[in-house]
Design an enzyme around this catalytic site. Sequence first.
Site, PDB file in Angstrom:
ATOM      1  N   ASN A  27      12.223   2.363  29.095  1.00 14.05           N
ATOM      2  CA  ASN A  27      12.190   1.845  30.466  1.00 14.05           C
ATOM      3  C   ASN A  27      12.676   0.402  30.441  1.00 14.05           C
ATOM      4  OD1 ASN A  27      11.539   0.948  33.012  1.00 14.05           O
ATOM      5  ND2 ASN A  27       9.321   1.114  32.750  1.00 14.05           N
ATOM      6  N   LYS A  31      13.336  -1.553  32.855  1.00 15.06           N
ATOM      7  CA  LYS A  31      12.859  -2.381  33.978  1.00 15.06           C
ATOM      8  C   LYS A  31      14.039  -3.182  34.553  1.00 15.06           C
ATOM      9  CE  LYS A  31       8.391  -2.219  31.799  1.00 15.06           C
ATOM     10  NZ  LYS A  31       7.089  -2.794  31.565  1.00 15.06           N
ATOM     11  N   HIS A  67       4.992   4.018  38.142  1.00 19.88           N
ATOM     12  CA  HIS A  67       4.741   2.983  37.132  1.00 19.88           C
ATOM     13  C   HIS A  67       3.760   1.949  37.694  1.00 19.88           C
ATOM     14  CE1 HIS A  67       5.377  -0.320  34.373  1.00 19.88           C
ATOM     15  NE2 HIS A  67       5.831   0.583  33.513  1.00 19.88           N
ATOM     16  N   GLU A 107       3.731  -1.134  37.590  1.00 15.60           N
ATOM     17  CA  GLU A 107       4.378  -2.271  38.271  1.00 15.60           C
ATOM     18  C   GLU A 107       4.751  -1.891  39.700  1.00 15.60           C
ATOM     19  OE1 GLU A 107       7.320  -2.951  35.237  1.00 15.60           O
ATOM     20  OE2 GLU A 107       5.713  -3.577  33.889  1.00 15.60           O
ATOM     21  N   GLU A 114      -0.233   5.072  30.561  1.00 11.76           N
ATOM     22  CA  GLU A 114       0.074   3.670  30.299  1.00 11.76           C
ATOM     23  C   GLU A 114      -1.091   2.789  30.729  1.00 11.76           C
ATOM     24  OE1 GLU A 114       4.603   3.107  29.942  1.00 11.76           O
ATOM     25  OE2 GLU A 114       4.032   2.686  31.987  1.00 11.76           O
ATOM     26  N   GLY A 152       3.333  -4.754  28.247  1.00 12.68           N
ATOM     27  CA  GLY A 152       3.972  -6.060  28.122  1.00 12.68           C
ATOM     28  C   GLY A 152       3.041  -7.152  27.617  1.00 12.68           C
ATOM     29  N   SER A 178       3.107  -1.627  24.988  1.00  8.85           N
ATOM     30  CA  SER A 178       3.344  -2.373  23.744  1.00  8.85           C
ATOM     31  C   SER A 178       3.535  -1.458  22.531  1.00  8.85           C
ATOM     32  CB  SER A 178       2.219  -3.383  23.503  1.00  8.85           C
ATOM     33  OG  SER A 178       2.154  -4.296  24.579  1.00  8.85           O
TER      34      SER A 178
HETATM   35  P1  PGA Z   1       5.932  -2.300  27.233  1.00  8.05           P
HETATM   36  O1  PGA Z   1       6.129  -1.530  28.625  1.00  8.05           O
HETATM   37  O2  PGA Z   1       6.376  -1.368  26.131  1.00  8.05           O
HETATM   38  O3  PGA Z   1       6.821  -3.525  27.344  1.00  8.05           O
HETATM   39  O4  PGA Z   1       4.493  -2.653  27.128  1.00  8.05           O
HETATM   40  C1  PGA Z   1       5.862  -0.162  28.754  1.00  8.05           C
HETATM   41  C2  PGA Z   1       6.146   0.292  30.163  1.00  8.05           C
HETATM   42  O5  PGA Z   1       5.887  -0.469  31.097  1.00  8.05           O
HETATM   43  O6  PGA Z   1       6.642   1.410  30.393  1.00  8.05           O
END
Ligand code: PGA
Length: 250
Positions: A9, A11, A95, A97, A167, A173, A213
């Site tokens: 992903n 983003k 997601h 976000e 997640e 992140g 992460s």
């Molecule tokens: P990350 O994000 O691996 O940077 O923690 C995962 C995601 O948001 O799908």
Amino acid sequence: MRKQIVAGNWKMNMTFPEGINLIQEIINNSTSLKEAQLIISPPYLLLNEAVSLTEETNIGIAAQNCSDHEKGAFTGEISAKMLSSLEMKYVILGHSERRAYFGETDQLINQKIKQCLTNGLQPIVCCGEIMEERENKEHFNVVAKQIKGMFERITAEEFDSIIIAYEPVWAIGTGKTASPDQAQEMHHFIRETIRNSYGSEIANNLSILYGGSCKPSNAKELFSNADVDGGLIGGASLNAKDFIAIAYSF
Ligand code: PGA
């Protein structure tokens, strides 16, 4: 047997030329990969190129979102039908976000899932709790409620093409990863929840990805769990070598 999947992903990262280079690098480094289905999810801007560049490969392409409407006066939106006209296969939905910054609810995500299914796209549907909910031991209830809302009135036949990503929001992140035991425990819970609603065949075939992460140093331990079928990778998917190393971690 359910599929092992590693999805990247991106983003809101990568300009057009940077994105083309990264796709090319991922293609070049993954020619002998058999362990997992790779999926790349670049921004909308790059989808058309991503589809043509990966045409002769096993790499799938995903959008990061789509509209909950079929078509019409929704300035700035992209419909599932438009995405499916690019002959791509997947869409990431729900997601955290999107939930946190754009106010998406389980009901809205449910509408988006329906749009995807109507247009032959496979949704990668995200769920997960925030830290406070885990600390209050509400994480199973939170995820169960998200699943109930997001899959309302989705039939067993339709559910067959769904992929779920667990997640935990506190791990996205942040550099904090769920422990392999925490991931397995929740993935198992999700699979049993789906088993109760849709039966064993669908639950056993469902790919459940871990996100938060995930990187080359922890992917093997996470993926070795019985109910962890791969990963949804954010930060580490922006580096071709790290992304491919994760895909080789099964
Ligand atoms: P990350 O994000 O691996 O940077 O923690 C995962 C995601 O948001 O799908």
